[in-house]
Design an enzyme around this catalytic site. Structure first.
Site, PDB file in Angstrom:
ATOM      1  N   CYS A 107       0.799  -1.220   0.000  1.00 57.62           N
ATOM      2  CA  CYS A 107       0.000   0.000   0.000  1.00 57.62           C
ATOM      3  C   CYS A 107       0.835   1.274   0.000  1.00 57.62           C
ATOM      4  CB  CYS A 107      -0.955  -0.009   1.192  1.00 57.62           C
ATOM      5  SG  CYS A 107      -0.133  -0.193   2.797  1.00 57.62           S
ATOM      6  N   HIS A 142      -2.861   0.551   6.657  1.00 55.26           N
ATOM      7  CA  HIS A 142      -3.047   0.782   5.221  1.00 55.26           C
ATOM      8  C   HIS A 142      -2.699   2.225   4.894  1.00 55.26           C
ATOM      9  CE1 HIS A 142      -4.400  -0.405   1.330  1.00 55.26           C
ATOM     10  NE2 HIS A 142      -5.442   0.427   1.293  1.00 55.26           N
ATOM     11  N   ASP A 180      -7.960   4.559  -3.780  1.00 54.29           N
ATOM     12  CA  ASP A 180      -7.101   3.507  -3.230  1.00 54.29           C
ATOM     13  C   ASP A 180      -6.468   2.719  -4.371  1.00 54.29           C
ATOM     14  OD1 ASP A 180      -5.818   1.584  -1.808  1.00 54.29           O
ATOM     15  OD2 ASP A 180      -7.543   0.957  -0.615  1.00 54.29           O
TER      16      ASP A 180
END
Length: 658
Positions: free
Chosen positions: A414, A458, A474
């Site tokens: 991430c 994250h 995202d």
């Protein structure tokens, strides 16, 4: 010198038995195991080696280690601790020094006195393990660590006959169980202090790993840490997994290697137009950080915290204890529809870094113009279709990290994707920023709460689109949708996923968390405020220190009285030698030989032998048996007690002739 002093001298100088030494070693080994998680690995291995060598050496040739060996080891231990921690004061270096000295104390344990000193110090070191971790497992480990301590003290008693290991440990286990009611009573009534008893300055460990700085590769250890981070209970139905984004830090500044959050105090939060609201309660475990994670976009602050720019919740003090707070957040919203002075900050990029990435962003700007949504779609499509892979062990990056990632390695997790996506957006003229926090979690049906682990950490991006405000994007979900839809474990590489991330084991750990939640709430979370309201169900609105002390004293006296009465009754009831003598007295009394007031058993049985000359020999043997059992020293053998009881039962006196 009195006879008592002579007895103490002989006892202190007596050699230490093998069994007592073995249990002393076992007690010290338990201390080392409990402290191992926070000790340097090399120190744990070194002390374990010293412990094993000392045990092996004494079994071959008993004797103390020479002074020329002990003194250098003590100096080496002190030097190693100072070089590692910079000092010998404080929680971590102090405990390391204590455990090291405890192990070295074993080098000179050759008498019962030495063993008792070491055992007493081992008890202190066991309790010190709770300064680092007060979880249920560690607390149970400390209790189990007391069993070899009790066994060692029992083995040090004089005239102890060898028994099996379970029988040696059983009395200590009985003591622990018997002390549990008084322990619970003292736990509830001992007045809580506002500050800990130890006064040395401590450096708190930040367990979340989420800080106000992020760079690709910094969260690797965090993403494989399955320890709980927080638990979330919703007021109503839980939101869908794709909406479970918990915001912590919002980062604007990028220097070519790392992203940084700017904590601007006394500035109002960005305006928001909320649509869907959800209420929830967060139980946050200690982090050492000031930020409070909140679902998506929080709408208000909590006591002791301030709602800062970008809807970040910041406390004045770090979260060093378990913290519970209630919030209301918006899942759908328009956040800061008008971007004024923040526009330039959301477009800044350092010069001289990542030329290929900047060129790609400018190309999209030329192609799509002011259509920010189209630019965002182009970037997400590139991550989805461009051969990128999700892995927790990516290849290292160079100075132009984003160029290496986008055009060479194309693997990461991430942090890599959020950083690269945000740089691309800024290069294309789209205001963007990085957000770090948590995503997803495990829904515990039994406890009806969401368990968020450290591995659920994250990073994602937010882009500003005209008319919509800040919108979450995202890029990790474009590469590996399982990360958002199924959780962090499902996104890990199938071939390199550790065994402890298997589904069945994760399910077991998640269910075990219900017990940990109860422990955190009922034991660790039992603070002074909850203690003051302890007697509220009985009509007492607030319990002060004087009342707690009075209840504690009265309760302790009550427990002591009950224990004393039970011990006295149990001693009379189960003493086999005394029971056999009482039976013999009853039989002799019926035969005409009654025991006189104040007459000892020896004189009484001798008088009975004179009164019953035909059974003189049997009475003489019974007298010798009883005196040996009662005054022979040490604990009598069970077989001898049974033999005396059988002899007393089978003895039938004749009638005394007057």
């Amino acid at each position: 010198m009195s006879w008592l002093n002579r007895l103490r001298t002989r006892s202190a100088a007596a050699p230490l038995g093998r069994r007592a030494f073995d249990f002393t070693v076992l007690a010290i080994l338990g201390v080392l195991v409990l402290h191992a998680p926070h000790l340097p690995w090399w120190l744990t291995l070194g002390l374990g080696g010293v412990l094993a060598l000392r045990w092996w050496q004494r079994r071959r040739t008993p004797g103390k280690a020479p002074a020329w060996l002990k003194l250098p080891l003590i100096a080496l231990l002190t030097l190693a601790i100072v070089s590692t921690y910079g000092t010998v004061f404080g929680r971590a270096p102090g405990s390391a020094l204590a455990v090291g000295l405890l192990v070295l104390k074993l080098l000179e344990c050759e008498t019962p006195r030495d063993a008792r000193v070491g055992i007493a110090f081992a008890c202190f070191a066991l309790m010190a393990a709770l300064l680092f971790d007060q979880s249920l497992l560690v607390t149970v480990g400390v209790a189990i660590g007391l069993l070899p301590v009790f066994a060692a003290l029992r083995a040090l008693e004089p005239a102890q006959r060898p028994v099996s290991l379970p029988r040696q440990l059983l009395p200590g286990l009985v003591l622990l169980v018997a002390s549990l009611p008084l322990t619970l009573f003292a736990f509830a009534l001992v007045p809580r202090l506002s500050s800990p008893l130890w006064g040395a300055p401590q450096k708190e460990d930040a367990r979340t790993g989420l800080s106000d700085e992020m760079s690709p590769g910094a969260m690797t250890e965090l993403l494989i840490d399955d320890s709980p981070a927080m638990r979330v209970a919703f007021d109503g139905p839980r939101p869908p997994r794709t909406s479970l984004y918990f915001r912590a830090y919002v980062m604007w500044n990028y220097d070519g290697a790392s992203w940084h959050a700017v904590d601007v105090a006394n500035r109002p939060a960005d305006p928001i137009e909320p649509a869907d609201r959800v209420g929830y309660t967060v139980t946050l475990l200690p982090t050492g950080q000031r930020v409070l994670p909140a679902l998506d976009v929080p709408l208000q602050s909590v006591d002791g915290a301030e709602l800062r720019r970008e809807r970040m919740l910041m406390r004045a003090q770090p979260v060093n204890d378990t913290l519970t707070y209630h919030l209301t957040s918006a899942l759908h919203y328009r956040l800061q529809p008008t971007l004024d002075r923040g526009r330039l900050a959301a477009l800044q990029l350092p010069r001289g870094f990542n030329p290929r990435t900047l060129a790609l962003g400018r190309e999209w700007r030329t192609r799509y113009g002011d259509d920010s949504a189209a630019i965002v779609r182009a970037a997400l499509d590139m991550f989805h279709d461009g051969g990128f892979s999700y892995t927790l062990a990516p290849a290292p990056l160079g100075r132009d990290a984003m160029d290496d990632f986008l055009f060479s390695t194309r693997e990461g997790y991430c942090e890599y994707y959020a950083s690269a996506f945000t740089v691309l957006m800024r290069a294309a003229g789209v205001p963007a920023r990085v957000v770090t926090g948590y995503q997803g979690g495990f829904w515990n049906k039994l406890g009806n709460y969401l368990l968020v682990r450290q591995s659920d950490a994250h990073a994602w991006s937010e882009v500003w689109i005209a008319g919509r405000g800040w919108v979450r994007a995202d890029p990790t979900a474009a590469v590996r949708p399982e990360r958002v839809n199924l959780g962090a474990a499902a996104a890990a590489d199938g071939g390199s996923r550790p065994w402890y991330q298997d589904a069945w084991l994760q399910g077991l750990r998640n269910r075990w968390d219900i017990v940990n939640r109860w422990w955190d709430k009922g034991v660790i979370g039992f603070d002074a405020l909850r203690q003051r309201g302890l007697l509220t169900p009985f009509g007492v609105q607030e319990t002060d220190t004087q009342m707690l002390t009075l209840l504690l004293v009265l309760g302790s006296v009550l427990f002591a009285s009950i224990g004393l009465a039970w011990a006295m009754a149990r001693r009379v009831r189960i003493d086999p030698a005394l029971a056999g003598l009482r039976r013999l007295e009853r039989k002799l009394g019926k035969a005409g030989v009654v025991r006189r007031r104040g007459e000892g058993p020896q004189h009484y049985l001798r008088r009975a032998a004179r009164a019953l000359p035909g059974q003189r020999e049997a009475l003489q043997q019974l007298m010798e048996q009883y005196l040996q059992l009662r005054y022979g020293g040490g604990e009598p053998a069970r077989e001898s007690l049974r033999a005396f009881q059988r002899a007393a039962r089978d003895f039938h006196p004749s009638r005394v002739v007057q």
